[in-house]
Design a protein around this motif. Structure first.
Motif, mmCIF file in Angstrom:
data_model
loop_
_atom_site.group_PDB
_atom_site.id
_atom_site.type_symbol
_atom_site.label_atom_id
_atom_site.label_comp_id
_atom_site.label_asym_id
_atom_site.label_seq_id
_atom_site.Cartn_x
_atom_site.Cartn_y
_atom_site.Cartn_z
ATOM 1 N N ASP A 8 -4.426 -0.881 3.039
ATOM 2 C CA ASP A 8 -5.844 -0.984 3.378
ATOM 3 C C ASP A 8 -6.336 0.425 3.702
ATOM 4 O O ASP A 8 -5.549 1.372 3.801
ATOM 5 C CB ASP A 8 -6.087 -1.974 4.520
ATOM 6 C CG ASP A 8 -5.372 -1.598 5.806
ATOM 7 O OD1 ASP A 8 -5.461 -0.430 6.228
ATOM 8 O OD2 ASP A 8 -4.730 -2.476 6.411
ATOM 9 N N ALA A 28 -7.342 -1.845 -0.196
ATOM 10 C CA ALA A 28 -8.335 -2.846 0.197
ATOM 11 C C ALA A 28 -9.213 -2.249 1.294
ATOM 12 O O ALA A 28 -8.699 -1.809 2.323
ATOM 13 C CB ALA A 28 -7.639 -4.102 0.705
ATOM 14 N N PRO A 65 -10.440 -6.131 5.499
ATOM 15 C CA PRO A 65 -10.603 -6.614 4.119
ATOM 16 C C PRO A 65 -10.471 -8.135 4.098
ATOM 17 O O PRO A 65 -9.749 -8.710 4.909
ATOM 18 C CB PRO A 65 -9.445 -5.948 3.376
ATOM 19 C CG PRO A 65 -9.037 -4.787 4.226
ATOM 20 C CD PRO A 65 -9.306 -5.210 5.633
ATOM 21 N N GLU A 69 -9.692 -9.862 -1.501
ATOM 22 C CA GLU A 69 -9.471 -8.472 -1.913
ATOM 23 C C GLU A 69 -7.988 -8.152 -1.974
ATOM 24 O O GLU A 69 -7.508 -7.499 -2.909
ATOM 25 C CB GLU A 69 -10.197 -7.526 -0.944
ATOM 26 C CG GLU A 69 -11.710 -7.555 -1.115
ATOM 27 C CD GLU A 69 -12.447 -6.833 -0.015
ATOM 28 O OE1 GLU A 69 -13.404 -6.092 -0.329
ATOM 29 O OE2 GLU A 69 -12.088 -6.997 1.169
ATOM 30 N N PHE A 70 -7.242 -8.610 -0.983
ATOM 31 C CA PHE A 70 -5.792 -8.421 -1.028
ATOM 32 C C PHE A 70 -5.180 -9.228 -2.171
ATOM 33 O O PHE A 70 -4.284 -8.751 -2.883
ATOM 34 C CB PHE A 70 -5.153 -8.834 0.300
ATOM 35 C CG PHE A 70 -5.170 -7.780 1.355
ATOM 36 C CD1 PHE A 70 -4.475 -6.585 1.185
ATOM 37 C CD2 PHE A 70 -5.880 -7.968 2.532
ATOM 38 C CE1 PHE A 70 -4.474 -5.613 2.167
ATOM 39 C CE2 PHE A 70 -5.890 -6.993 3.514
ATOM 40 C CZ PHE A 70 -5.193 -5.817 3.333
#
Length: 278
Positions: A8, A28, A65, A69-70
Motif C-alpha cells: 500500500d 494500493a 485502500p 483494490e487489493f
C-alpha cells in the motif's frame, strides 16, 4: 508461475524504485480526506496541494485502500507477496487479508502471503527488496514468505516529527506523549513497538538533539555497519544531510537511500519529519 509484489502507499514506494526484472509491482493507494478534497495517494498526488489543503482544513483524516483494490492487484499474479503498513495505524492489513481470501476462493491455485509490517515507509521497502532478492534466487513461495516475514520483524525504525497533531487527532498515538511534544516544543523520537503502535522513546528539545537520539537508538540496536538503510523525509533535506553525516561518522553503511514522503506518510509526518529505517 509469475510473481507480484503488492504494497500500500504507506510504503512511499513507486514501481521505478526497484529493478524488478519480470516481477510485478502494485501499490494500493490510501486516501487523505480534507475539507476541500479527497486525495488519492498514487503516483499522481500533488504533495504541495495536499499540504496546502491540510493547512486550510479544520479537520482531516485518512482511509485505507478498499478490498477491491487489493483484490484486483492480487489477481494479476500466481505468487503474491503483499506487505502493508502497520495494522495499528490503518485498516490496510485487514483489507488485504479479506482480498486474499476472496482471490483464493476463486483461484485456489494461487499463492498469496500478506505481511503486516507493523511499521511503515522504509521498513516496507527494505522488506520488498529482500523478498525480490529471494525470488530472484529461485526460492519456493513458502520459503520467500517465511524468510521475508522474519526479515521484516527484524527491521527497526526511528521517527522524529516536528508535530504529532494528526497522529493524536486520529487516535494513533498517546495524547499525553503528543501533548508534551506539541506544547513544550519538544520533539518526541518514536518507534513502532512489537504490536505496530507508535510509542515515544525519547523527548528532546530541537532537531539536533532529535537526530542524536535517532543515532543513539541505532547504536543500541547493534549499529549500522554493513546495513542498507532508508531515510524518509517530509520537506527536510537539510535535516537528512545532518543525519547522514552523523551516521557516517559512526558506521560503514552499505547503502543509504533517501525518499520523500508520499501522501499518507506526509499526512502523519508533516513538514520537517524524518524517518530512519534499518
Amino acid at each position: 508461475m509469475n510473481w507480484g509484489i503488492v504494497v500500500d502507499s504507506g510504503s512511499d514506494m513507486l514501481a521505478g524504485f526497484l529493478g524488478l526484472d519480470g516481477i510485478g509491482f502494485e501499490s494500493a493507494p490510501l486516501k487523505i480526506i480534507t475539507d476541500e478534497k479527497e486525495f488519492v495517494d498514487d503516483e499522481n498526488i500533488d504533495i504541495e496541494e495536499l499540504l496546502d489543503a491540510m493547512k486550510k482544513s479544520s479537520k482531516s483524516s485518512s482511509a485505507c485502500p478498499n478490498v477491491d483494490e487489493f483484490k484486483a492487484a492480487m489477481e494479476k499474479y500466481d505468487n503474491v507477496m503483499c506487505i502493508t503498513i502497520t495494522g495499528a495505524l490503518s485498516g490496510s492489513y485487514n483489507a488485504a487479508c479479506v482480498a486474499r481470501e476472496m482471490v483464493l476462493e476463486e483461484h485456489p491455485e494461487k499463492n498469496i502471503k500478506v505481511i503486516d509490517s507493523r511499521s511503515a515507509a522504509g521498513v516496507m521497502e527494505l522488506t520488498v527488496r529482500y523478498a525480490v532478492k529471494l525470488i530472484n534466487q529461485g526460492l519456493s513461495f513458502d520459503e520467500v514468505a517465511e524468510k521475508a516475514e522474519k526479515y521484516c520483524r527484524e527491521r527497526k525504525i526511528a521517527i522524529a516529527l516536528s508535530t504529532y497533531d494528526n497522529l493524536i487527532k486520529n487516535g494513533k498515538m498517546s495524547h499525553i506523549a503528543g501533548l508534551v511534544a506539541s506544547t513544550l516544543g519538544i520533539r518526541a523520537v518514536s518507534v513502532f513497538n512489537e504490536d505496530g503502535e507508535i510509542i515515544a522513546k525519547h523527548k528532546v528539545r530541537g532537531e539536533e538533539k532529535a537526530l542524536c537520539a535517532m543515532t543513539g537508538m541505532a547504536l543500541t540496536e547493534g549499529g549500522l555497519d554493513g546495513k542498507d538503510i532508508i531515510i524518509t523525509h517530509c520537506r527536510n533535506e537539510a535535516g537528512v544531510e545532518k543525519l547522514i553525516a552523523k551516521l557516517r561518522e559512526k558506521w560503514n553503511i552499505n547503502s543509504i537511500t533517501v525518499r520523500e514522503t508520499r501522501g499518507l506518510v506526509t499526512y502523519y509526518a508533516m513538514p520537517g519529519g524524518i524517518v530512519l529505517s534499518y
